[in-house]
Design an enzyme around this catalytic site. Structure first.
Site, PDB file in Angstrom:
ATOM      1  N   GLY A 268      -2.509   2.498  10.210  1.00  0.00           N
ATOM      2  CA  GLY A 268      -1.722   1.276  10.038  1.00  0.00           C
ATOM      3  C   GLY A 268      -1.256   0.713  11.373  1.00  0.00           C
ATOM      4  N   GLN A 269      -0.527  -0.398  11.301  1.00  0.00           N
ATOM      5  CA  GLN A 269      -0.019  -1.046  12.533  1.00  0.00           C
ATOM      6  C   GLN A 269       0.786  -0.066  13.377  1.00  0.00           C
ATOM      7  OE1 GLN A 269       2.452  -4.996  13.223  1.00  0.00           O
ATOM      8  NE2 GLN A 269       3.852  -3.413  12.525  1.00  0.00           N
TER       9      GLN A 269
ATOM     10  N   HIS B 106       8.880  -5.505  12.023  1.00  0.00           N
ATOM     11  CA  HIS B 106       8.267  -5.530  13.350  1.00  0.00           C
ATOM     12  C   HIS B 106       6.788  -5.855  13.204  1.00  0.00           C
ATOM     13  CE1 HIS B 106       8.794  -1.425  11.839  1.00  0.00           C
ATOM     14  NE2 HIS B 106       7.571  -1.198  12.274  1.00  0.00           N
TER      15      HIS B 106
ATOM     16  N   GLU C 210      14.416  -3.259   4.283  1.00  0.00           N
ATOM     17  CA  GLU C 210      14.252  -3.794   2.922  1.00  0.00           C
ATOM     18  C   GLU C 210      15.222  -3.102   1.959  1.00  0.00           C
ATOM     19  OE1 GLU C 210      12.224  -6.336   2.346  1.00  0.00           O
ATOM     20  OE2 GLU C 210      12.216  -6.339   0.172  1.00  0.00           O
TER      21      GLU C 210
ATOM     22  N   TYR D  73       9.238  -1.489  -3.965  1.00  0.00           N
ATOM     23  CA  TYR D  73       9.041  -0.887  -2.640  1.00  0.00           C
ATOM     24  C   TYR D  73      10.375  -0.375  -2.089  1.00  0.00           C
ATOM     25  CZ  TYR D  73       8.493  -0.897   2.483  1.00  0.00           C
ATOM     26  OH  TYR D  73       8.513  -0.562   3.819  1.00  0.00           O
TER      27      TYR D  73
ATOM     28  N   SER E 267      13.347   1.618   5.764  1.00  0.00           N
ATOM     29  CA  SER E 267      13.151   0.175   5.949  1.00  0.00           C
ATOM     30  C   SER E 267      14.424  -0.632   5.710  1.00  0.00           C
ATOM     31  CB  SER E 267      12.076  -0.287   4.971  1.00  0.00           C
ATOM     32  OG  SER E 267      12.067  -1.693   4.882  1.00  0.00           O
TER      33      SER E 267
HETATM   34  P1  NAP Z   1       0.777  -0.522   7.333  1.00  0.00           P
HETATM   35  O1  NAP Z   1       0.147  -1.232   8.474  1.00  0.00           O
HETATM   36  O2  NAP Z   1       0.648  -1.074   5.968  1.00  0.00           O
HETATM   37  O3  NAP Z   1       0.212   0.982   7.343  1.00  0.00           O
HETATM   38  C1  NAP Z   1       0.407   1.835   6.263  1.00  0.00           C
HETATM   39  C2  NAP Z   1      -0.379   3.104   6.482  1.00  0.00           C
HETATM   40  O4  NAP Z   1      -0.199   3.967   5.354  1.00  0.00           O
HETATM   41  C3  NAP Z   1      -1.905   2.886   6.605  1.00  0.00           C
HETATM   42  O5  NAP Z   1      -2.423   3.781   7.554  1.00  0.00           O
HETATM   43  C4  NAP Z   1      -2.400   3.244   5.218  1.00  0.00           C
HETATM   44  O6  NAP Z   1      -3.738   3.678   5.179  1.00  0.00           O
HETATM   45  C5  NAP Z   1      -1.467   4.427   4.919  1.00  0.00           C
HETATM   46  N1  NAP Z   1      -1.421   4.769   3.499  1.00  0.00           N
HETATM   47  C6  NAP Z   1      -1.190   3.960   2.458  1.00  0.00           C
HETATM   48  N2  NAP Z   1      -1.209   4.661   1.303  1.00  0.00           N
HETATM   49  C7  NAP Z   1      -1.483   5.943   1.650  1.00  0.00           C
HETATM   50  C8  NAP Z   1      -1.652   7.139   0.914  1.00  0.00           C
HETATM   51  N3  NAP Z   1      -1.564   7.164  -0.417  1.00  0.00           N
HETATM   52  N4  NAP Z   1      -1.899   8.281   1.582  1.00  0.00           N
HETATM   53  C9  NAP Z   1      -2.038   8.268   2.923  1.00  0.00           C
HETATM   54  N5  NAP Z   1      -1.897   7.164   3.679  1.00  0.00           N
HETATM   55  C10 NAP Z   1      -1.618   6.014   3.045  1.00  0.00           C
HETATM   56  O7  NAP Z   1       2.339  -0.326   7.598  1.00  0.00           O
HETATM   57  P2  NAP Z   1       3.146  -0.394   8.977  1.00  0.00           P
HETATM   58  O8  NAP Z   1       3.617  -1.792   9.177  1.00  0.00           O
HETATM   59  O9  NAP Z   1       2.407   0.293  10.036  1.00  0.00           O
HETATM   60  O10 NAP Z   1       4.451   0.445   8.602  1.00  0.00           O
HETATM   61  C11 NAP Z   1       4.510   1.854   8.803  1.00  0.00           C
HETATM   62  C12 NAP Z   1       5.612   2.446   7.939  1.00  0.00           C
HETATM   63  O11 NAP Z   1       6.861   1.867   8.290  1.00  0.00           O
HETATM   64  C13 NAP Z   1       5.457   2.208   6.441  1.00  0.00           C
HETATM   65  O12 NAP Z   1       5.985   3.321   5.769  1.00  0.00           O
HETATM   66  C14 NAP Z   1       6.328   0.997   6.181  1.00  0.00           C
HETATM   67  O13 NAP Z   1       6.736   0.987   4.825  1.00  0.00           O
HETATM   68  C15 NAP Z   1       7.456   1.259   7.139  1.00  0.00           C
HETATM   69  N6  NAP Z   1       8.158   0.088   7.656  1.00  0.00           N
HETATM   70  C16 NAP Z   1       7.461  -0.941   8.222  1.00  0.00           C
HETATM   71  C17 NAP Z   1       8.143  -2.017   8.749  1.00  0.00           C
HETATM   72  C18 NAP Z   1       7.408  -3.160   9.401  1.00  0.00           C
HETATM   73  O14 NAP Z   1       8.036  -4.218   9.579  1.00  0.00           O
HETATM   74  N7  NAP Z   1       6.153  -2.995   9.796  1.00  0.00           N
HETATM   75  C19 NAP Z   1       9.556  -2.039   8.707  1.00  0.00           C
HETATM   76  C20 NAP Z   1      10.234  -0.961   8.125  1.00  0.00           C
HETATM   77  C21 NAP Z   1       9.527   0.108   7.623  1.00  0.00           C
HETATM   78  P3  NAP Z   1      -4.964   2.616   5.029  1.00  0.00           P
HETATM   79  O15 NAP Z   1      -5.242   2.123   6.424  1.00  0.00           O
HETATM   80  O16 NAP Z   1      -6.034   3.463   4.465  1.00  0.00           O
HETATM   81  O17 NAP Z   1      -4.488   1.529   4.119  1.00  0.00           O
HETATM   82  O1  G4F Z   2       5.986 -10.570   5.898  1.00  0.00           O
HETATM   83  P1  G4F Z   2       6.558 -10.137   4.604  1.00  0.00           P
HETATM   84  O2  G4F Z   2       5.595  -9.853   3.498  1.00  0.00           O
HETATM   85  O3  G4F Z   2       7.498  -8.879   4.933  1.00  0.00           O
HETATM   86  P2  G4F Z   2       8.702  -8.199   4.136  1.00  0.00           P
HETATM   87  O4  G4F Z   2       8.649  -8.476   2.686  1.00  0.00           O
HETATM   88  O5  G4F Z   2       9.962  -8.558   4.841  1.00  0.00           O
HETATM   89  O6  G4F Z   2       8.382  -6.651   4.331  1.00  0.00           O
HETATM   90  C1  G4F Z   2       8.024  -6.125   5.610  1.00  0.00           C
HETATM   91  O7  G4F Z   2       9.188  -5.746   6.293  1.00  0.00           O
HETATM   92  C2  G4F Z   2       9.927  -4.674   5.680  1.00  0.00           C
HETATM   93  C3  G4F Z   2      11.149  -4.402   6.560  1.00  0.00           C
HETATM   94  O8  G4F Z   2      12.225  -5.206   6.156  1.00  0.00           O
HETATM   95  C4  G4F Z   2       9.032  -3.463   5.597  1.00  0.00           C
HETATM   96  F1  G4F Z   2       9.724  -2.417   5.071  1.00  0.00           F
HETATM   97  C5  G4F Z   2       7.814  -3.778   4.748  1.00  0.00           C
HETATM   98  O9  G4F Z   2       6.942  -2.643   4.733  1.00  0.00           O
HETATM   99  C6  G4F Z   2       7.079  -4.948   5.382  1.00  0.00           C
HETATM  100  O10 G4F Z   2       6.562  -4.537   6.614  1.00  0.00           O
HETATM  101  O11 G4F Z   2       7.567 -11.255   4.069  1.00  0.00           O
HETATM  102  C7  G4F Z   2       8.643 -11.722   4.865  1.00  0.00           C
HETATM  103  C8  G4F Z   2       9.278 -12.908   4.180  1.00  0.00           C
HETATM  104  C9  G4F Z   2       9.626 -12.652   2.701  1.00  0.00           C
HETATM  105  O12 G4F Z   2      10.915 -13.152   2.432  1.00  0.00           O
HETATM  106  C10 G4F Z   2       8.598 -13.474   1.936  1.00  0.00           C
HETATM  107  O13 G4F Z   2       9.065 -13.978   0.690  1.00  0.00           O
HETATM  108  O14 G4F Z   2       8.335 -13.992   4.180  1.00  0.00           O
HETATM  109  C11 G4F Z   2       8.355 -14.621   2.909  1.00  0.00           C
HETATM  110  N1  G4F Z   2       7.075 -15.291   2.684  1.00  0.00           N
HETATM  111  C12 G4F Z   2       6.934 -16.635   2.520  1.00  0.00           C
HETATM  112  N2  G4F Z   2       5.656 -16.914   2.286  1.00  0.00           N
HETATM  113  C13 G4F Z   2       5.856 -14.717   2.569  1.00  0.00           C
HETATM  114  C14 G4F Z   2       4.965 -15.753   2.305  1.00  0.00           C
HETATM  115  N3  G4F Z   2       5.458 -13.427   2.661  1.00  0.00           N
HETATM  116  C15 G4F Z   2       4.121 -13.161   2.510  1.00  0.00           C
HETATM  117  N4  G4F Z   2       3.697 -11.882   2.628  1.00  0.00           N
HETATM  118  N5  G4F Z   2       3.198 -14.153   2.230  1.00  0.00           N
HETATM  119  C16 G4F Z   2       3.593 -15.458   2.125  1.00  0.00           C
HETATM  120  O15 G4F Z   2       2.766 -16.346   1.870  1.00  0.00           O
END
Ligand code: NAP
Ligand code: G4F
Length: 384
Positions: free
Chosen positions: A13-14, A190, A138, A160, A136
């Site tokens: 993932g990212q 992020h 969230e 979630y 998160s």
């Molecule tokens: P991401 O890009 O969606 O990456 C998710 C990772 O989890 C991918 O490597 C995915 O594998 C793997 N995965 C999904 N289901 C799985 C399973 N059943 N078993 C093993 N691996 C699995 O998410 P990210 O943005 O890097 O975020 C990393 C973590 O931080 C997540 O837990 C997310 O919920 C949390 N988080 C993210 C944010 C954010 O803003 N990015 C903020 C707060 C918390 P595949 O590549 O095969 O799909």
């Molecule tokens: O980019 P989003 O889908 O991110 P969201 O829902 O904030 O979740 C991300 O951040 C969380 C941390 O707070 C992580 F835990 C989670 O794994 C993920 O990385 O949506 C951001 C905002 C939302 O309010 C959504 O309603 O953008 C709004 N939005 C408006 N139009 C949209 C869209 N979101 C998506 N995905 N697609 C749209 O067309």
């Protein structure tokens, strides 16, 4: 011989990709858990992966799944990690409304599987493992206060978020009950050029670049008024590492402290390309969520004071960095389409207008592009 060994779930993932880079640079042996898939899912780490037949390999990939408790135990026994970063998740909030049970299985039960495995591993071997749980912002959901810090009550607003709350408290409970060194990073949104293309920032930057080059005209979005505290993923993985370097395990909010609306992100991204987003963006109700999180804004004072962490990349720099990277990608697509070659998604589906739609190009562009709005024929295009 490396000093430390880290295990990363969600390495493809990212965050997994940035964290693997960081830990390799610090001299770690890094083992990443990846799911078996019929296609390729390693594009974010291909640049750091080296063939296992070469010498001095420090990035290793292990097949595993958060749903496979026994498999996780085997990996732990084999890898013998000093640190575990549990990043694996079904991480898309909108999707969690469509797949609530699967989302809960992966996030809530998956984390519990890992905690159980660590607990037994420690008891049997006497070795301490440090565990980071990807919690998160969230979880704050319908926020009880602005900004949110480690003391702000949770009010989850999606399947979630509910699953993440479960994993958060299980992590604390294993720390208190069994003495695990287990920590939560409560990370606010992020982003980066490696962000999945169905999250709003990347969806916007991908579309802005393609619109600039005439590859698409419209961008369909949902709630433009939602506000998020957006930072750069590269900065946030440093916080993850710092959290596991403290003497005692603890939980930390990681955020920039600033909040911006989706509208403001549109201004910054389209503005960077001198485009007027109002001419291209249309609202599609399918992208609204049954329950929305309207505002997130973090207070990372504790991380700043105890970890010495602060973000380096500003909101403006982040948006521009993502647009610039997506311009390069769109340029490649345009070169191919101008030459009459179709550009294909990983599943072979054509995603760009082409002169010849006959056969998918093998290999060359298999990883280019999955966009929510490119084609209404794709199920992913309409769902997220
Ligand atoms: P991401 O890009 O969606 O990456 C998710 C990772 O989890 C991918 O490597 C995915 O594998 C793997 N995965 C999904 N289901 C799985 C399973 N059943 N078993 C093993 N691996 C699995 O998410 P990210 O943005 O890097 O975020 C990393 C973590 O931080 C997540 O837990 C997310 O919920 C949390 N988080 C993210 C944010 C954010 O803003 N990015 C903020 C707060 C918390 P595949 O590549 O095969 O799909
Ligand atoms: O980019 P989003 O889908 O991110 P969201 O829902 O904030 O979740 C991300 O951040 C969380 C941390 O707070 C992580 F835990 C989670 O794994 C993920 O990385 O949506 C951001 C905002 C939302 O309010 C959504 O309603 O953008 C709004 N939005 C408006 N139009 C949209 C869209 N979101 C998506 N995905 N697609 C749209 O067309």
């Amino acid at each position: 011989m490396s000093e430390k060994t880290a295990l990363i779930t969600g390495v493809t993932g990212q965050d997994g990709a940035y964290l693997a880079e960081l830990l390799l640079a610090k001299g770690y042996d890094v083992h990443g858990v990846m799911r078996r898939s019929s296609g390729f899912s390693t594009q974010r780490i291909d640049h750091i992966y080296r063939d296992r037949h070469e010498n001095d390999i420090r990035l290793h990939l292990e097949y595993g799944d958060m749903l496979d408790a026994l498999g996780l135990r085997r990996i732990l026994t084999k890898v013998k990690p000093d640190e575990i970063y549990n990043l694996a998740a079904q991480s898309h909030v909108r999707t969690s409304f469509d797949q609530p049970i699967y989302t809960a299985e992966v996030i809530a039960m998956g984390t519990l599987h890992l905690l159980e495995a660590v607990r037994d591993y420690q008891e049997m071997t006497g070795r301490q493992v440090r565990l980071y749980q990807a919690s998160s912002s969230e979880m704050f959901g319908n926020v009880r206060q602005v900004p949110q810090n480690e003391h702000t009550p949770f009010f989850p607003r999606s399947p979630y978020a509910c699953a993440k709350v479960h994993a958060f408290y299980q992590t604390i409970n294993y720390r208190d009950a069994y003495g695990l060194y287990a920590c939560n990073g409560i990370l606010f949104n992020h982003e980066s050029p490696r962000r999945g293309e169905t999250f709003v920032t990347r969806k916007i930057t991908r579309a802005a670049a393609r619109i600039k080059l005439g590859l698409q005209d419209k961008l369909f979005l949902g709630n433009l008024d939602a506000k998020r505290d957006w930072g750069f993923a590269g900065d946030y993985v440093e916080a993850m590492w710092l959290i596991l370097q403290q003497e005692d395990p603890d939980d930390f909010v990681v955020a920039t402290g600033e909040t911006r609306s989706v509208r403001e992100f549109l201004d910054e991204a389209f503005g960077h390309l001198k485009l007027d987003w109002q001419k291209h963006v249309e609202i599609d109700k399918r992208y609204f969520r049954p329950t929305e999180v309207h505002i997130l804004q973090g207070d990372a004072t504790k991380a700043r004071n105890l970890l010495g962490w602060k973000p380096k990349v500003s909101f403006k720099q982040l948006a521009h960095m993502m647009v610039d990277a997506d311009m390069e990608l769109a340029q490649r697509e345009k070169t191919l389409t101008d030459a009459g070659f179709p550009v294909h998604a990983a599943d072979g589906r054509p995603v760009c207008g082409t002169r010849s739609q006959s056969k998918p190009l093998k290999g060359l562009v298999r990883r280019e592009i999955e966009s929510e709005d490119r084609s209404s024929a794709s199920p992913r295009a309409t769902a997220l």
